[in-house]
Design an enzyme around this catalytic site. Structure first.
Site, PDB file in Angstrom:
ATOM      1  N   HIS A  63       0.839  -1.211   0.000  1.00 32.85           N
ATOM      2  CA  HIS A  63       0.000   0.000   0.000  1.00 32.85           C
ATOM      3  C   HIS A  63       0.869   1.254   0.000  1.00 32.85           C
ATOM      4  O   HIS A  63       0.644   2.178  -0.786  1.00 32.85           O
ATOM      5  CB  HIS A  63      -0.916  -0.035   1.232  1.00 32.85           C
ATOM      6  CG  HIS A  63      -1.689   1.217   1.463  1.00 32.85           C
ATOM      7  ND1 HIS A  63      -3.002   1.360   1.096  1.00 32.85           N
ATOM      8  CD2 HIS A  63      -1.328   2.402   2.041  1.00 32.85           C
ATOM      9  CE1 HIS A  63      -3.419   2.580   1.428  1.00 32.85           C
ATOM     10  NE2 HIS A  63      -2.422   3.230   2.017  1.00 32.85           N
ATOM     11  N   GLU A  64       1.870   1.280   0.863  1.00 35.82           N
ATOM     12  CA  GLU A  64       2.716   2.485   0.961  1.00 35.82           C
ATOM     13  C   GLU A  64       3.551   2.668  -0.315  1.00 35.82           C
ATOM     14  O   GLU A  64       3.702   3.781  -0.815  1.00 35.82           O
ATOM     15  CB  GLU A  64       3.624   2.393   2.193  1.00 35.82           C
ATOM     16  CG  GLU A  64       2.871   2.260   3.516  1.00 35.82           C
ATOM     17  CD  GLU A  64       1.864   3.354   3.754  1.00 35.82           C
ATOM     18  OE1 GLU A  64       2.009   4.461   3.187  1.00 35.82           O
ATOM     19  OE2 GLU A  64       0.901   3.119   4.501  1.00 35.82           O
ATOM     20  N   HIS A 109       1.478   4.255  -3.047  1.00 38.81           N
ATOM     21  CA  HIS A 109       1.377   5.730  -2.995  1.00 38.81           C
ATOM     22  C   HIS A 109       2.551   6.358  -3.749  1.00 38.81           C
ATOM     23  O   HIS A 109       2.385   7.322  -4.491  1.00 38.81           O
ATOM     24  CB  HIS A 109       1.421   6.218  -1.541  1.00 38.81           C
ATOM     25  CG  HIS A 109       0.111   6.175  -0.824  1.00 38.81           C
ATOM     26  ND1 HIS A 109      -1.053   6.716  -1.314  1.00 38.81           N
ATOM     27  CD2 HIS A 109      -0.206   5.669   0.405  1.00 38.81           C
ATOM     28  CE1 HIS A 109      -2.036   6.535  -0.423  1.00 38.81           C
ATOM     29  NE2 HIS A 109      -1.543   5.903   0.623  1.00 38.81           N
ATOM     30  N   GLU A 162      -6.175   6.721  -1.344  1.00 42.12           N
ATOM     31  CA  GLU A 162      -6.126   5.576  -0.430  1.00 42.12           C
ATOM     32  C   GLU A 162      -6.691   4.319  -1.088  1.00 42.12           C
ATOM     33  O   GLU A 162      -6.105   3.241  -0.983  1.00 42.12           O
ATOM     34  CB  GLU A 162      -6.909   5.894   0.852  1.00 42.12           C
ATOM     35  CG  GLU A 162      -6.207   6.870   1.772  1.00 42.12           C
ATOM     36  CD  GLU A 162      -4.837   6.381   2.181  1.00 42.12           C
ATOM     37  OE1 GLU A 162      -4.692   5.194   2.510  1.00 42.12           O
ATOM     38  OE2 GLU A 162      -3.900   7.189   2.140  1.00 42.12           O
TER      39      GLU A 162
END
Ligand SMILES: [Zn+2]
Length: 306
Positions: A155-156, A159, A217
């Site tokens: 997820h990070e 980004h 997100e």
């Protein structure tokens, strides 16, 4: 800002640290062959982001990351290279990073780093250019399995790969972002993921920082699942992760509910992506998808997820 007091690190650095993920010296590799339509689908990246020079943003992020590490070290909060949890995170990163370049060709040149910060904050981040940090409050506090840590890291990383920070900078009118970032430390631009922090602890609610949008997100969730699945991590761990987040936030201050009602939605959205990512996971594991057992987390109150 008093909500940051649980963190051993002072002021702006504490904010920066709040969502960092860390990476080892893994090298991005060539794009793997892909069947048409395989994996998740997302839209185009915003062309607005081109207003902010990529090199400048990544150089600024690298500076901030180095400063963060130095300050953490002074506080005895930078976990050493030999620490088993650091080695575990770097081993996970080594598997994820080769799948980054399919999402952003620049990632082939990134100098990935991953570090673990001793802090009660439930936090992880990946800055532009692949500078990752995890906090012990997330990794140990939520007793993340390898699969769950890989979902967070994916997820990070997503980004950063989707250049959400660069897009935020452009939308904020920070065309000269590199010159201004050092002074104001806008969190999301540097990859600091206030949403995750807020979700688990309520910490983000009082921070006057730019957050990633809800759309960012969602996209990071989707892309992160794809990366994790290709790397051989069970995407169903994303559901367990957010169930853990939900349980850990039960003692969070009331503003958590108003600022972050999305945990249950995230689980629903992640489940919707499973048909796209489970075949990738099964392929990497070298087994037929139907033979995969349910995902089992490591705590009793999370039921097996099929
Ligand atoms: Zn995020």
């Amino acid at each position: 800002m008093q909500t940051m007091s649980k963190c051993r690190l002072p002021g702006r650095l504490a904010i920066l640290l709040t969502l960092a993920c860390a990476l080892g010296a893994a090298q991005a590799q060539a794009r793997e062959p892909e069947a048409a339509g395989e994996g998740v689908q997302v839209g185009k990246m915003s062309s607005l982001r081109n207003l902010v020079p990529q090199e400048q943003l990544e150089a600024s992020a690298a500076q901030q990351y180095t400063a963060m590490k130095q300050q953490a070290q002074q506080q005895n909060a930078l976990m050493p290279d030999s620490h088993p949890q650091v080695r575990r995170l770097r081993a996970i990163a080594d598997k994820l990073v080769p799948h980054a370049v399919r999402w952003n060709p620049h990632a082939a040149e990134w100098k990935w780093e991953i570090n673990l910060i001793a802090s009660k904050d439930v936090n992880a981040f990946c800055m532009p250019g692949g500078k990752i940090a995890f906090y012990t409050g997330l990794l140990d506090g939520l007793q993340l399995t390898d699969d769950e840590a890989a979902i967070v890291m994916g997820h990070e990383i997503a980004h950063a790969l989707r250049e959400h920070g660069r897009e935020r900078a452009a939308k904020s009118g920070l065309a000269n972002a590199g010159a201004k970032l050092a002074g104001i430390g806008l969190a999301a631009i540097l990859g600091i993921d206030a949403n995750l922090t807020t979700a688990a602890t309520g910490l983000g609610a009082n921070l006057t920082m730019l957050k990633f949008s809800r759309d960012d997100e969602s996209e990071a969730d989707v892309v992160g699942l794809d990366i994790a699945a290709r790397a051989g991590y069970d995407p169903r761990a994303g559901v367990a992760l957010w169930q853990k987040m939900g349980k850990s936030s039960q003692n969070a201050p009331p503003q958590w509910l108003s600022s972050h009602p999305a945990g249950q939605n995230r689980i629903v959205e992640m489940r919707k992506q499973l048909p796209a990512v489970m075949p990738l996971y099964a392929r990497t594991k070298g087994v037929p998808q139907k033979s995969l057992p349910p995902y089992r987390s490591n705590v009793k109150d999370i039921a097996p997820i099929s």
